[in-house]
Motif scaffolding. Structure first.
Motif, PDB file in Angstrom:
ATOM      1  N   LEU A  95       0.855  -1.545   0.304  1.00  0.00           N
ATOM      2  CA  LEU A  95      -0.230  -0.222   0.268  1.00  0.00           C
ATOM      3  C   LEU A  95       1.309   1.136  -0.050  1.00  0.00           C
ATOM      4  O   LEU A  95       1.937   1.268   1.010  1.00  0.00           O
ATOM      5  N   CYS A  96       0.777   1.984  -1.013  1.00  0.00           N
ATOM      6  CA  CYS A  96       1.339   3.342  -1.385  1.00  0.00           C
ATOM      7  C   CYS A  96       0.502   4.185  -1.256  1.00  0.00           C
ATOM      8  O   CYS A  96      -0.276   4.668  -2.024  1.00  0.00           O
ATOM      9  N   GLN A  97       1.229   5.466  -1.009  1.00  0.00           N
ATOM     10  CA  GLN A  97       1.493   6.412  -1.084  1.00  0.00           C
ATOM     11  C   GLN A  97       1.179   7.766  -2.457  1.00  0.00           C
ATOM     12  O   GLN A  97       2.609   7.364  -2.482  1.00  0.00           O
ATOM     13  N   ASN A  98       1.989   8.958  -1.556  1.00  0.00           N
ATOM     14  CA  ASN A  98       2.452   9.830  -2.382  1.00  0.00           C
ATOM     15  C   ASN A  98       2.965  10.886  -1.748  1.00  0.00           C
ATOM     16  O   ASN A  98       3.031  12.243  -2.243  1.00  0.00           O
ATOM     17  N   GLU A  99       3.112  10.575  -0.271  1.00  0.00           N
ATOM     18  CA  GLU A  99       4.435  11.395   0.581  1.00  0.00           C
ATOM     19  C   GLU A  99       6.182  11.596   0.591  1.00  0.00           C
ATOM     20  O   GLU A  99       6.294  12.252   0.901  1.00  0.00           O
ATOM     21  N   ILE A 100       5.953  10.222   0.264  1.00  0.00           N
ATOM     22  CA  ILE A 100       7.817   9.655  -0.269  1.00  0.00           C
ATOM     23  C   ILE A 100       8.496  10.095  -1.478  1.00  0.00           C
ATOM     24  O   ILE A 100       7.518  11.121  -2.661  1.00  0.00           O
ATOM     25  N   ARG A 101       9.847  10.011  -1.412  1.00  0.00           N
ATOM     26  CA  ARG A 101       9.682  10.730  -3.323  1.00  0.00           C
ATOM     27  C   ARG A 101       8.964   9.918  -4.329  1.00  0.00           C
ATOM     28  O   ARG A 101       9.057   8.606  -4.160  1.00  0.00           O
ATOM     29  N   THR A 102       8.260  10.819  -5.413  1.00  0.00           N
ATOM     30  CA  THR A 102       7.290   9.771  -6.398  1.00  0.00           C
ATOM     31  C   THR A 102       8.430   8.691  -6.705  1.00  0.00           C
ATOM     32  O   THR A 102       7.391   7.546  -6.995  1.00  0.00           O
ATOM     33  N   GLU A 103       9.370   8.952  -7.084  1.00  0.00           N
ATOM     34  CA  GLU A 103       9.893   7.755  -8.022  1.00  0.00           C
ATOM     35  C   GLU A 103      10.060   6.890  -7.480  1.00  0.00           C
ATOM     36  O   GLU A 103      10.227   5.513  -7.708  1.00  0.00           O
TER      37      GLU A 103
END
Length: 303
Positions: free
Chosen positions: A131-139
């Motif tokens: 499960l991922c979000q986009n608050e760490i580096r996008t790459e």
């Protein structure tokens, strides 16, 4: 099992009568500190909903680091993969008005050190969910999803904050969770969210879930569409409602529930999270979700 490589914050919550306009200063009598960050929020929501959750991220060596680590562990999340960074622990400043609406500023800090390689390969197996979000580096988010997909694990992305999604990333997803604005950026075109979701699901053979706030949520697969209403509540604070929705959705999918049941329980969980102040402090447990499930009709299938 759910694996979350993601963000973790210390949230500073300021209850205000009204949110400030640009250039305006508003006063409030006090503030509270709570555990936050979309990755941490969703990990905690999934754990409270009964999932076995492993978290991978970074905190600083400052006073907030040990505190947020302990709070996430107290929520039932395994935190052995949460390591120290020379950067400060991420902080979010959140103003919440009397209607439950909010404004949020996040200083990413140690979250910028989190990377896909932190997740051990032996956890990336069929039957587990990343499960991922986009608050760490996008790459790094995209790399984590690629590793999971190649290993046969289920992949779920909550595209928040939003960014353009390359076709190659979409092709590696099993489930994409977005709100009404995020789906516009994900697709790059204007249109009705349900139509955009159905088109995206068909083209990339995935499930697209669009949260609609007080209007509920919709889900589209390559072949079907479902709609669930929002449960009627008196909101206290909407902060973290989307994270509660995504975490509960992931928990029910991970345990083998149907899309309809997972969508329904996610809507119930998100509503309950709005009845209390804070993000993780407001998240419901599985027994609370099941006890209130009868208060919301099951999703209806759209033609």
């Amino acid at each position: 099992m759910i694996i979350v490589p993601g963000s973790i914050n210390a949230d500073l919550l300021f209850p205000v009568r009204t949110l400030p306009a640009p250039g305006e200063t508003v006063l409030c009598p006090s503030y509270t500190m709570a555990l936050g960050g979309k990755g941490s929020n969703q990990a905690a929501a999934a754990a409270k909903a009964g999932a076995d959750v492993r978290f991978f991220g970074h905190v600083g060596s400052d006073a907030y680091g040990p505190l947020v680590r302990q709070l996430l562990a107290d929520a039932g999340v395994e935190v052995a993969g949460l390591v120290d960074s020379p950067k400060p622990t991420a902080i979010a400043v959140i103003g919440v008005d009397e209607k439950g609406e909010n404004q949020i500023i996040v200083a990413s800090g140690a979250n910028l050190d989190t990377h896909a390689g932190q997740v051990p390969g032996h956890l990336l197996v069929a039957g587990n969910t990343v499960l991922c979000q986009n608050e760490i580096r996008t790459e790094e988010t995209f790399k984590a999803l690629a590793r999971a997909n190649e290993a046969g694990a289920r992949t779920i992305l909550n595209l928040a904050p939003s960014c353009p999604l390359p076709a190659g990333v979409l092709d590696r997803l099993d489930v994409l969770v977005v709100n009404e604005l995020e789906i516009l950026e994900a697709t790059g075109i204007q249109g009705e969210p349900g139509v955009l979701a159905a088109d995206l699901a068909r083209r990339h053979r995935l499930t697209v879930v669009v949260t609609l706030g007080a209007k509920g949520a919709i889900a589209a697969t390559a072949d079907e569409r479902f709609e669930v209403s929002a449960m009627k509540i008196r909101p206290v604070d909407t902060t973290g409602a989307g994270d509660a929705f995504t975490g509960v959705l992931a928990a029910y999918l991970d345990r083998g529930s149907s899309l309809e049941e997972a969508l329904h329980r996610a809507a119930v969980g998100a509503a309950l999270a709005c009845e209390r102040l804070g993000a993780q402090s407001a998240q419901p447990r599985m027994d609370e979700i099941e006890a209130r499930a009868q208060d919301l009709l099951m999703p209806r299938k759209l033609m």
